[in-house]
Design a protein around this motif. Structure first.
Motif, short mmCIF file in Angstrom:
data_model
loop_
_atom_site.label_atom_id
_atom_site.label_comp_id
_atom_site.label_asym_id
_atom_site.label_seq_id
_atom_site.Cartn_x
_atom_site.Cartn_y
_atom_site.Cartn_z
N TRP B 63 -3.90 -15.07 -6.58
CA TRP B 63 -3.21 -13.91 -7.13
C TRP B 63 -2.59 -14.33 -8.46
O TRP B 63 -1.99 -15.39 -8.57
N ASP B 114 -1.84 -2.35 0.77
CA ASP B 114 -1.86 -2.59 -0.68
C ASP B 114 -1.10 -1.47 -1.37
O ASP B 114 -1.28 -0.29 -1.03
N LYS B 123 -4.42 1.80 -9.53
CA LYS B 123 -4.75 0.39 -9.46
C LYS B 123 -3.71 -0.31 -8.60
O LYS B 123 -2.63 0.21 -8.35
N LYS B 124 -4.04 -1.55 -8.23
CA LYS B 124 -3.17 -2.28 -7.31
C LYS B 124 -1.93 -2.83 -8.02
O LYS B 124 -2.04 -3.57 -8.99
N VAL B 125 -0.76 -2.45 -7.51
CA VAL B 125 0.51 -2.90 -8.07
C VAL B 125 1.07 -4.07 -7.26
O VAL B 125 1.77 -4.93 -7.78
N GLY B 127 0.69 -6.46 -3.24
CA GLY B 127 -0.02 -6.74 -2.00
C GLY B 127 0.89 -7.47 -1.03
O GLY B 127 1.91 -8.04 -1.42
N ASN B 150 3.22 -6.88 -9.01
CA ASN B 150 2.94 -7.07 -10.43
C ASN B 150 4.05 -6.38 -11.23
O ASN B 150 4.06 -5.16 -11.35
N PHE B 156 -4.12 -8.71 -17.51
CA PHE B 156 -4.73 -9.44 -16.40
C PHE B 156 -6.06 -10.02 -16.84
O PHE B 156 -6.69 -9.48 -17.75
N LEU B 160 -9.76 -9.04 -13.03
CA LEU B 160 -8.74 -8.30 -12.28
C LEU B 160 -8.32 -7.01 -12.97
O LEU B 160 -7.76 -6.12 -12.35
N THR B 163 -8.88 -3.59 -11.50
CA THR B 163 -8.28 -3.21 -10.22
C THR B 163 -6.77 -3.41 -10.15
O THR B 163 -6.14 -2.90 -9.24
N ALA B 164 -6.19 -4.18 -11.09
CA ALA B 164 -4.76 -4.49 -11.00
C ALA B 164 -3.99 -3.91 -12.18
O ALA B 164 -4.52 -3.76 -13.28
N SER B 166 0.34 -3.75 -13.77
CA SER B 166 1.74 -4.14 -13.54
C SER B 166 2.64 -2.95 -13.80
O SER B 166 2.25 -1.98 -14.46
#
Lengths: 155, 260
Positions: B63, B114, B123-125, B127, B150, B156, B160, B163-164, B166
């Motif tokens: 990560w 998630d 998007k993923k903040v 996990g 994030n 990133f 990433l 998908t990610a 902050s």
């Protein structure tokens, strides 16, 4: 009905849409029901989603746990069992070496596998020193609470 | 990371009252696991790191933690744990609500926990990785609830970036201490509610934040793999996936959006 047949029956009911199942044979009655709205009664002590219920009137019939113990007596090896319902992983990540293989010598406290349920990773450690005789579930296979994972010959 | 400031912002009874703040660590879950083995990890203890050198997600995935919040909360469990699934969902609800409170916006959940920035194209903040450690000699087992958020990443790595995201990239600045204390406050409230019979309510809260619902998903890392349309969660917290062979109740594996 022996314990293996009972286990198969429970799995069948679990995987099906059946909410409740009752069977009477040879003076024994077995009822399996799936709870939908169960509440948590104890702190962090979760009721399993599938209840294995033997009605009080049939108290003399062997219970699921009792039968499992009897089966254990016939196994000369030490059994490591799953503490929860989940998925069995033999290694820490895809494509890496398994934690242990059949024939390996393990120490007490050594990690044997991971059981996952909903992204909770439960590292299962050996509670005994010995030689791995048998790894029972396949990688990625679902396992039940109390299901045998490893047979270990104590050394 | 200012330890005093975090403590001052805590409204918890236990969680984070014992607090260890370190600049850098391999991973907060790994440190917690070592402390558990050594018998020095107290119930309710929180470990927060400024940076992780070997932060891990599920199956040891790396990560990107620089600028992120790395936090592990240790919670002792009494008795045997037969079905812990709802707890990981509750952790997701807690983090999403805690962050939502300090940021003043809603976050969403992809099964099981998630944290996502939007319902459809988010998007993923953050996990969550929960590990259960079993104690030798009759010691109570302990849950290590590892939370990664994030916070301040400006960018990133390419693999990433799709998908990610902050909080900073979303235009939100809430402060590291505020985020840490909000997450701990929310987590304790959620776990207390769950202990006191609040399963159904927690599952309803989860459903309100569900960004998996109605989407095509494929579930990897289980045998056999499952593919179908996500249809919410059942009364025990399993993900319902409508497949060509009927409805499946999924509790493990990697849930990926789209067909695989």
């Amino acid at each position: 009905m022996d314990i293996e047949e009972l286990k198969k029956l429970i799995k069948l009911v679990e995987k099906s849409e059946i909410r409740e199942f009752e069977l009477e044979e040879e003076g024994r009655k077995i009822r399996i029901s799936k709870g939908e709205n169960q509440q948590l009664s104890m702190p962090m002590h979760y009721a399993p989603q599938t209840h294995h219920i033997i009605p009080p009137a049939q108290i003399s019939a062997p219970s699921f746990e009792g039968a499992a113990k009897a089966e254990e007596a016939g196994n000369k090896y030490h059994e490591v069992k799953s503490p929860m319902v989940g998925t069995f992983y033999s290694s820490s990540s895809e494509g890496t070496e398994p934690f242990v293989k059949e024939g390996d010598i393990v120490k007490k406290g050594q990690t044997l596998c991971i059981i996952e349920a909903m992204k909770l990773m439960n590292e299962i450690e050996s509670d005994i020193g010995g030689r791995i005789v048998k790894v029972l579930p396949d990688n990625g296979a679902p396992v039940e609470y109390g299901e045998s994972l490893f047979n270990i010959e104590p050394l | 990371m200012d330890k005093e400031k975090i403590s001052a912002l805590l409204s918890t009874r236990m969680l984070g009252r014992a607090l260890l703040v370190v600049d850098e660590v391999d991973s907060t879950n790994a440190l917690a696991a070592r402390m558990f083995s050594a018998g020095t990890l107290a119930d309710g203890m929180a470990i927060i790191a400024g940076r992780q050198t070997a932060g891990k997600g599920r199956f040891n995935r790396v990560w990107h933690s620089a600028g992120g919040l790395c936090l592990t909360a240790a919670v002792a469990v009494d008795g045997l744990i037969k079905d812990v699934g709802p707890l990981t969902l509750a952790a997701g609800v807690a983090v999403a609500k805690g962050l939502g409170g300090v940021c003043g916006r809603q976050f969403f959940l992809k099964y099981p926990n998630d944290i996502f920035s939007g319902k459809v194209s988010g998007k993923k903040v953050g996990g969550i990785l929960v590990e259960l450690k079993t104690g030798e000699g009759g010691r109570n087992p302990m849950l290590l609830i590892g939370i990664g958020v994030n916070l301040e990443q400006e960018f990133f790595p390419q693999e990433l970036a799709k998908t990610a995201v902050s909080l900073r990239q979303l235009g939100l600045s809430c402060g590291r201490e505020q985020a840490a204390s909000a997450v701990l406050n929310s987590l304790e409230r959620q776990l207390d509610a769950l202990k006191n019979g609040g399963l159904a309510q927690m599952l309803d809260e989860w459903r309100e934040m569900d960004c998996t619902l109605g989407r095509m998903v494929s579930v990897k890392n289980i045998a056999p793999a499952v593919e179908g349309i996500a249809r919410g969660i059942d009364g025990g917290g399993a993900l319902l996936v409508e497949t060509a062979d009927g409805m499946r109740h999924v509790t493990a594996g990697d849930i990926l959006f789209g067909s695989g």
